[in-house]
Design a protein around this motif. Structure first.
Motif, PDB file in Angstrom:
ATOM      1  N   GLU A  72       0.806  -1.219   0.000  1.00  0.00           N
ATOM      2  CA  GLU A  72       0.000   0.000   0.000  1.00  0.00           C
ATOM      3  C   GLU A  72       0.838   1.267   0.000  1.00  0.00           C
ATOM      4  N   ALA A  73       2.052   1.177   0.529  1.00  0.00           N
ATOM      5  CA  ALA A  73       2.906   2.358   0.656  1.00  0.00           C
ATOM      6  C   ALA A  73       4.368   1.963   0.525  1.00  0.00           C
ATOM      7  N   GLN A  95       6.735   7.230   5.159  1.00  0.00           N
ATOM      8  CA  GLN A  95       5.751   6.359   4.517  1.00  0.00           C
ATOM      9  C   GLN A  95       5.089   7.158   3.406  1.00  0.00           C
ATOM     10  N   ARG A 101       2.341   7.143   0.547  1.00  0.00           N
ATOM     11  CA  ARG A 101       1.144   6.512  -0.021  1.00  0.00           C
ATOM     12  C   ARG A 101       0.896   7.104  -1.405  1.00  0.00           C
TER      13      ARG A 101
END
Length: 152
Positions: A50-51, A124, A126
């Motif tokens: 997802e990231a 992180q 995204r």
């Protein structure tokens, strides 16, 4: 792939992007400060599905820019196999990073920033937009994600 080959389908492009996120180790990270001064560095990363997770020192230009602006553009190094990812950034101190992300980063890169004598933060990213193309003939249809949603 050459310009004479048929363009890849959007589904194939997405598979190729996801494959690259799994197998590549380095990604170019573009950021800018409040005056718009750009910064471009290559960082190790890990993809969790997802990231992307990266680590750098919070006091260097990239760390400061990512923390202040919370946006980045990522790119892989091959100019004939372009992948651009625009992303939103969350910052995690090395003692606050989720253990699974830190362990995945260590397993992939062989380096654990949490154990380094210097202070590091994890970033992180995204994805909110993804583009991918080979050569000019694949420019149409290069947008694979917009507003954080895969189009294919």
């Amino acid at each position: 792939m050459t310009i004479m080959d048929e363009p890849r389908s959007p589904e194939r492009r997405k598979r190729d992007v996801l494959d690259r996120l799994e197998r590549e180790t380095d990604v170019w990270v573009a950021s800018a400060d409040s005056d718009g001064v750009p910064c471009l560095v290559a960082l190790w990363f890990v993809w969790d599905g997802e990231a992307l997770w990266m680590a750098t020192r919070p006091g260097n230009p990239t760390g400061r820019n990512l923390c202040a602006r919370r946006r980045t553009r990522l790119a892989f190094g091959d100019t004939r196999d372009v992948v651009l990812i625009d992303g939103e950034v969350d910052v995690h101190a090395d003692d606050e990073v989720p253990a699974a992300a830190a362990e995945a980063f260590r397993a992939k890169t062989g380096w654990d920033p949490r154990a380094d004598s210097a202070t590091y933060s994890y970033y992180q990213v995204r994805p909110v937009a993804v583009q991918a193309w080979h050569e000019q003939h694949e420019l149409p249809g290069r947008h694979l994600m917009r507003s954080g949603t895969w189009l294919v």
